[in-house]
Design an enzyme around this catalytic site. Structure first.
Site, PDB file in Angstrom:
ATOM      1  CD  GLU A 193      -2.871  -1.326   2.316  1.00 55.30           C
ATOM      2  OE1 GLU A 193      -2.947  -0.390   3.134  1.00 55.30           O
ATOM      3  OE2 GLU A 193      -3.544  -2.372   2.411  1.00 55.30           O
ATOM      4  CD  GLU A 303      -3.980  -5.913   3.052  1.00 56.60           C
ATOM      5  OE1 GLU A 303      -4.800  -5.085   3.516  1.00 56.60           O
ATOM      6  OE2 GLU A 303      -2.777  -5.898   3.339  1.00 56.60           O
TER       7      GLU A 303
END
Ligand code: BMA
Length: 373
Positions: A193, A303
């Site tokens: 991320e 995710e």
């Protein structure tokens, strides 16, 4: 639903009997030229598998679930479907401090067992790492400073201290062995991320060159100093706007095996938020398909999920249409927190949840793969 054992067996046969099996997504070998035979085999299986279906993954599935912790053999996915998920996500955060358990209180000794169990079932384990901030002593989310990555790169004042942290991670990876003592290949998805700015390795915290150097330093250290060759590396930014942004911090084909992204239903999960999620997922799945083809890497969803699953048809009506026709190794749903104060923090339905039947229906759809018990 497909039986993953029979299916993986067939995949193995196909891969060995037919060397001409080619896909558009990869050149067929892990980025590590010294990858162990088991690691190569896992990568080959994934390459063939993406043509057939998408595995279901769940973070910390064997460690705990909604309202329970550490019950050997239990799994929220199994509780509702009768099957363990073929992909297990586990988290390394705090291992770098030499602790016995991670930041969510999962023991690393227990993780070794979960990796063995998953491997014995023909599944795959993927590791995330919310590593602490070595400069400030804060956690992974301590991102006020923009010089942490610079300080741990070679020549930086915290370089040696950071390598000492990597030593703990390396020792753990080297301890993942099956009953015969063979190293179990796993996926590592570090520094994730990073297109967001909520971790110390984020986009506002370091330059693209620093990020790439951090990644390369980590992989080089594992490969060359620690002799670790049973890892597939997964690059997983948060949602991006286009291929340019996706690739801006891509560290190189020689240190990446899988390309991914992380994206969640945002905010409170209202109908408008779900619409936003669909658009974000479509865009990012398109970007992912393009970069997977361009780089020759296996694509996967690092995710995703809908905290609290407030729409009981989320899996069949939102996730499934998004995944249909996509070439992805798996879709990893995030964890079902066991903590009493995090009762709302779950991403897979548990027994009695209104979305449980929908999840099972999703798991039985064409092209969706769930493990056998
Ligand atoms: C986050 C949350 C946290 C957790 C962290 C690492 O997304 O689930 O509660 O500590 O991941 O697993």
């Amino acid at each position: 639903m497909k039986n993953i054992y029979n299916w993986l067996w067939m995949v193995g046969l196909l891969a060995s009997a037919c060397t001409s099996v080619q896909t558009t997504v990869t050149n067929g070998n892990p980025s590590d030229s010294l990858a162990t035979a088991n690691t190569k085999e896992l990568y080959h299986k994934l390459i063939v598998q993406v043509e057939k279906g998408i595995m279901i993954g769940h973070q910390d599935d064997l460690a705990y679930g909604h309202g329970w912790y550490g019950e050997e053999g239990r799994s929220d996915v199994k509780d509702i479907s009768g099957h363990y998920p073929p992909v297990l996500g586990l988290e390394l955060g705090d291992i770098e401090l030499g602790r016995a358990c991670n930041l969510d209180s999962v023991y690393f000794d227990a993780m070794r067992r979960y990796v063995q169990q998953t491997n014995a079932r023909g599944g795959v384990t993927t590791f995330s790492w919310h590593g602490n901030n070595v400069v400030t002593g804060g956690n992974a989310w301590d991102c006020d400073q923009d010089s942490v990555v610079r300080a741990i790169l070679p020549g930086g004042v915290h370089h040696a201290a950071y390598l000492a942290r990597l030593d703990h991670v390396a020792a753990f990876f080297s301890s993942l062995r099956d009953e015969q003592g063979n190293l179990i290949p796993v996926v590592f998805r570090p520094y994730h991320e990073h297109t967001g700015s909520w971790f110390w390795w984020g986009a506002k915290q370091c330059t693209p060159e620093e990020y790439k150097a951090l990644w390369r330093m980590t992989v080089d250290y594992f490969r060359h100093e620690k002799d670790i060759h049973h890892i597939l590396y997964c690059y997983s930014p948060a949602e991006t706007m286009d291929e340019r942004q996706y690739m801006e911090r891509y560290p190189g084909d020689d240190v990446v095996d899988m390309v991914a992204f992380d994206a969640y239903v945002p905010n409170q999960g209202t109908a408008a938020d779900l619409a936003l999620y669909k658009a974000t997922m479509q865009r990012n799945l398109d970007i992912l398909a393009t970069v997977a083809t361009a780089t020759g890497k296996v694509a996967t969803i690092g995710e995703t999920g809908y905290e609290g699953i407030k729409d009981s048809r989320y899996f069949t009506e939102i996730v499934y249409p998004l995944l249909q026709g996509r070439k992805l190794a798996w879709v990893l749903f995030w964890r079902n927190a066991y903590e009493a104060d995090k009762g709302h923090h779950y991403y897979v339905p548990f027994k009695g949840h209104p979305a449980a039947a929908d999840f099972v229906e999703f798991s039985q759809k064409e092209g969706v793969l769930l493990n056998t018990p």
